[in-house]
Write a protein that holds these residues in place. Sequence first.
Motif, PDB file in Angstrom:
ATOM      1  N   LYS A   1       0.827  -1.217   0.000  1.00  0.00           N
ATOM      2  CA  LYS A   1       0.000   0.000   0.000  1.00  0.00           C
ATOM      3  C   LYS A   1       0.862   1.269   0.000  1.00  0.00           C
ATOM      4  O   LYS A   1       0.610   2.201  -0.764  1.00  0.00           O
ATOM      5  CB  LYS A   1      -0.950   0.007   1.218  1.00  0.00           C
ATOM      6  N   THR A   2       1.887   1.270   0.849  1.00  0.00           N
ATOM      7  CA  THR A   2       2.754   2.457   0.897  1.00  0.00           C
ATOM      8  C   THR A   2       3.604   2.538  -0.374  1.00  0.00           C
ATOM      9  O   THR A   2       3.834   3.630  -0.904  1.00  0.00           O
ATOM     10  CB  THR A   2       3.624   2.437   2.169  1.00  0.00           C
ATOM     11  N   THR A   3       4.026   1.397  -0.872  1.00  0.00           N
ATOM     12  CA  THR A   3       4.768   1.365  -2.141  1.00  0.00           C
ATOM     13  C   THR A   3       3.920   1.988  -3.253  1.00  0.00           C
ATOM     14  O   THR A   3       4.401   2.795  -4.046  1.00  0.00           O
ATOM     15  CB  THR A   3       5.137  -0.100  -2.498  1.00  0.00           C
TER      16      THR A   3
ATOM     17  N   ASN B   1       6.680   7.521   3.313  1.00  0.00           N
ATOM     18  CA  ASN B   1       6.870   6.271   4.056  1.00  0.00           C
ATOM     19  C   ASN B   1       5.643   5.995   4.923  1.00  0.00           C
ATOM     20  O   ASN B   1       4.663   6.731   4.865  1.00  0.00           O
ATOM     21  CB  ASN B   1       8.149   6.324   4.885  1.00  0.00           C
ATOM     22  N   SER B   2       5.721   4.915   5.694  1.00  0.00           N
ATOM     23  CA  SER B   2       4.633   4.578   6.617  1.00  0.00           C
ATOM     24  C   SER B   2       4.952   5.216   7.949  1.00  0.00           C
ATOM     25  O   SER B   2       5.784   4.706   8.680  1.00  0.00           O
ATOM     26  CB  SER B   2       4.546   3.065   6.814  1.00  0.00           C
ATOM     27  N   PRO B   3       4.344   6.315   8.259  1.00  0.00           N
ATOM     28  CA  PRO B   3       4.660   6.934   9.542  1.00  0.00           C
ATOM     29  C   PRO B   3       4.134   6.071  10.679  1.00  0.00           C
ATOM     30  O   PRO B   3       3.042   5.521  10.597  1.00  0.00           O
ATOM     31  CB  PRO B   3       3.930   8.272   9.477  1.00  0.00           C
TER      32      PRO B   3
ATOM     33  N   ILE C   1      -3.161   9.211   4.365  1.00  0.00           N
ATOM     34  CA  ILE C   1      -3.703   8.763   5.652  1.00  0.00           C
ATOM     35  C   ILE C   1      -3.379   7.293   5.855  1.00  0.00           C
ATOM     36  O   ILE C   1      -3.556   6.476   4.953  1.00  0.00           O
ATOM     37  CB  ILE C   1      -5.243   8.964   5.692  1.00  0.00           C
ATOM     38  N   ASP C   2      -2.838   6.975   7.029  1.00  0.00           N
ATOM     39  CA  ASP C   2      -2.663   5.579   7.404  1.00  0.00           C
ATOM     40  C   ASP C   2      -3.509   5.385   8.657  1.00  0.00           C
ATOM     41  O   ASP C   2      -3.132   5.795   9.753  1.00  0.00           O
ATOM     42  CB  ASP C   2      -1.183   5.287   7.675  1.00  0.00           C
ATOM     43  N   ALA C   3      -4.675   4.787   8.474  1.00  0.00           N
ATOM     44  CA  ALA C   3      -5.659   4.694   9.553  1.00  0.00           C
ATOM     45  C   ALA C   3      -5.408   3.515  10.491  1.00  0.00           C
ATOM     46  O   ALA C   3      -6.196   3.279  11.412  1.00  0.00           O
ATOM     47  CB  ALA C   3      -7.069   4.628   8.967  1.00  0.00           C
TER      48      ALA C   3
ATOM     49  N   ILE D   1      -5.819   6.719   1.254  1.00  0.00           N
ATOM     50  CA  ILE D   1      -6.093   6.173   2.588  1.00  0.00           C
ATOM     51  C   ILE D   1      -5.696   4.706   2.686  1.00  0.00           C
ATOM     52  O   ILE D   1      -6.264   3.845   2.008  1.00  0.00           O
ATOM     53  CB  ILE D   1      -7.584   6.327   2.970  1.00  0.00           C
ATOM     54  N   GLU D   2      -4.671   4.417   3.518  1.00  0.00           N
ATOM     55  CA  GLU D   2      -4.329   3.031   3.828  1.00  0.00           C
ATOM     56  C   GLU D   2      -5.167   2.608   5.026  1.00  0.00           C
ATOM     57  O   GLU D   2      -5.463   3.405   5.891  1.00  0.00           O
ATOM     58  CB  GLU D   2      -2.838   2.909   4.194  1.00  0.00           C
ATOM     59  N   TRP D   3      -5.526   1.350   5.108  1.00  0.00           N
ATOM     60  CA  TRP D   3      -6.383   0.806   6.157  1.00  0.00           C
ATOM     61  C   TRP D   3      -7.719   1.555   6.246  1.00  0.00           C
ATOM     62  O   TRP D   3      -8.134   1.984   7.335  1.00  0.00           O
ATOM     63  CB  TRP D   3      -5.660   0.790   7.517  1.00  0.00           C
TER      64      TRP D   3
END
Length: 147
Positions: free
Chosen positions: A38-40, A56-58, A75-77, A100-102
């Motif tokens: 997802k981040t890729t 990156n994935s914070p 957004i990484d939920a 939006i991830e997750w």
Amino acid sequence: MDMISHSTQETIDIAERLGRLLQNGDVLILKGDLASGKTTFTKGIGKALHIKEVINSPTFTILKIYQGDHTLFHIDAYRLENNLYDLGIEEYQPEGITVIEWPEYYETFLPEQYLEINIKEIADEEREIVFVPHGERYEEIVKEMAC
Ligand SMILES: Nc1ncnc2c1ncn2[C@@H]1O[C@H](COP(=O)(O)OP(=O)(O)O)[C@@H](O)[C@H]1O
Ligand SMILES: [Mg+2]
């Protein structure tokens, strides 16, 4: 519509192609297990927008904002888990592109229309990427991607 990616780079390339079709106000949701890509995929969107900063994935940040040709709201939920938490995206979403991830943890607050992207690990380097449009705008984009 679905595609197979055979490498990290190919996923970035596919996302970059999608990124070039996006406009302010567009919303993408990225579904898939941890380390599916997802981040890729988001990195490829950033590349299309000429974002210089590394995406990156914070670990603790739920929303990160990057400036490029368009603003990217990433957004990484994941950390919201099932705590209903409204990030108020309807207010800023029209000003940029939202990824939006997750999204499973943010479902209640998703807009009516968005592009759903499901990423599934098939093998070490292989991923199935499935595009599911929700709304006319995204049907058009997916048609373009299929060409
Ligand atoms: N075809 C592929 N597409 C995307 N990532 C891949 C692929 N093959 C291997 N990978 C690797 O899988 C990992 C995906 O991590 P990441 O994008 O952070 O996943 P997520 O955000 O879904 O947790 C990266 O280390 C990436 O290099
Ligand atoms: Mg991630």
